[in-house]
Design a protein around this motif. Sequence first.
Motif, PDB file in Angstrom:
ATOM      1  N   ALA A   1       0.858  -1.193   0.000  1.00  0.00           N
ATOM      2  CA  ALA A   1       0.000   0.000   0.000  1.00  0.00           C
ATOM      3  C   ALA A   1       0.889   1.236   0.000  1.00  0.00           C
ATOM      4  CB  ALA A   1      -0.904   0.008   1.225  1.00  0.00           C
TER       5      ALA A   1
ATOM      6  N   PRO B   1      -8.699   4.025   0.325  1.00  0.00           N
ATOM      7  CA  PRO B   1      -8.196   3.546  -0.963  1.00  0.00           C
ATOM      8  C   PRO B   1      -8.749   4.368  -2.123  1.00  0.00           C
ATOM      9  CG  PRO B   1      -8.824   1.704   0.430  1.00  0.00           C
ATOM     10  CD  PRO B   1      -9.283   2.948   1.141  1.00  0.00           C
TER      11      PRO B   1
ATOM     12  N   THR C   1      -1.907  -0.732  -3.887  1.00  0.00           N
ATOM     13  CA  THR C   1      -3.048  -0.102  -3.224  1.00  0.00           C
ATOM     14  C   THR C   1      -2.679   1.329  -2.864  1.00  0.00           C
ATOM     15  OG1 THR C   1      -3.781  -2.214  -2.284  1.00  0.00           O
ATOM     16  CG2 THR C   1      -4.616  -0.198  -1.250  1.00  0.00           C
TER      17      THR C   1
ATOM     18  N   VAL D   1      -3.608   4.802  -1.111  1.00  0.00           N
ATOM     19  CA  VAL D   1      -4.472   5.267  -0.015  1.00  0.00           C
ATOM     20  C   VAL D   1      -4.327   6.777   0.141  1.00  0.00           C
ATOM     21  CG1 VAL D   1      -5.059   5.054   2.430  1.00  0.00           C
ATOM     22  CG2 VAL D   1      -4.218   3.061   1.162  1.00  0.00           C
TER      23      VAL D   1
ATOM     24  N   ILE E   1      -6.307   4.212   6.795  1.00  0.00           N
ATOM     25  CA  ILE E   1      -6.025   2.786   6.555  1.00  0.00           C
ATOM     26  C   ILE E   1      -6.942   1.878   7.360  1.00  0.00           C
ATOM     27  CG2 ILE E   1      -3.613   3.270   6.018  1.00  0.00           C
ATOM     28  CD1 ILE E   1      -2.956   1.991   8.783  1.00  0.00           C
TER      29      ILE E   1
ATOM     30  N   LEU F   1      -7.951  -1.676   6.281  1.00  0.00           N
ATOM     31  CA  LEU F   1      -7.060  -2.149   5.227  1.00  0.00           C
ATOM     32  C   LEU F   1      -6.479  -3.522   5.554  1.00  0.00           C
ATOM     33  CD1 LEU F   1      -6.048  -0.918   2.527  1.00  0.00           C
ATOM     34  CD2 LEU F   1      -3.961  -0.284   3.723  1.00  0.00           C
TER      35      LEU F   1
END
Length: 347
Positions: free
Chosen positions: A178, A192, A228, A230, A244, A247
Amino acid sequence: MADAVGVSRSTVSNAYSRPDQLSAALRERILEAAQQLGYPGPNPTARSLRRGFVGSIGVLFTSQLSYAFTDPFAVRFLAGVGAAAERHGTSMLLVPLPPAVTDARRAVENAAVDGFCVYCVADEEWALDVIRQRGLPFVSTASRDNAGADERFVGIDERAAAHSAAAHVAGLGHRRVALLADSVLPDAPAGPLTLAGVDQVPHPTTRGRLTGFADAFAEVGVGWAELTLVNVLGNSRRAAAAAIAGLFDQPAPPTAVLAGSDVLALGVLDALAARPAHDRPTVSVTGFDDVPEAAAAGLTTVRQPAEEKGRIAAELLLDPPADAAAGHVLLPTALVVRASTGPVPRS
């Protein structure tokens, strides 16, 4: 005031700004009369206009004013600017840009400064246009694709620096990753975010760092669409932890998080520490900047010289080099590996 003492206006002005031009007795008589009449002395704004300079440099940034006093990297940067300003006998004015463009334009137009250090400003060419229209110099801390050869800049190679952190994480075997950044897109919600490509990110610093992250993972076969992304609403630990949320509850959660700043990375560590011990995944986390809190947290990060960046920015503004090429300063960075990164945990 001048009529009351029986002298010219320039003589009154000299009593305040050039006392060596008057006898001690005459200056004392003028100052006593001024006190009796409630005269505060020459208007500093008018005096600066006659001199042709104000005696202050502006630091322009797109955040709330409190950011300058709470963000650890900004505090160190401003310390560098302040040290250089002090050496040159000038002052510093913080100029935050309000969200509304009209208000922001007015802030730049009305700032009583001799030039600007443009810090943390996105691709808002209009702000630079206003500075140019005022005939004022500026120094940028973020590289711009359309920057002129004579424009002054001090910064780092954001892309290369970010690549070093991502290559380190990729070398540890991480492929589910991420990327965490502040205000990736204007008005985008926290959490996201799907982008077709990193070129859609407007802020040059954020774009450079995300590009460096993506480059390193592309080299090991992980494409942009597999990462990913974010979005965080503000460069704060609390905002990062909120962004997050959930996540790591996904079926295939990331094994590593690369943050665009140490503050965001520390927020990720906070979020992981807040989870129950039996439900706390082993996640590698990296930051960017190497603020003082990073070492205490054992955070792997990219170190850049914050105070030196501020000092050089102010020096380029206050004492510009004769050679335009010398007005482009690229500072070194270094990857600092600590305990927050490690190999991919075994399933």
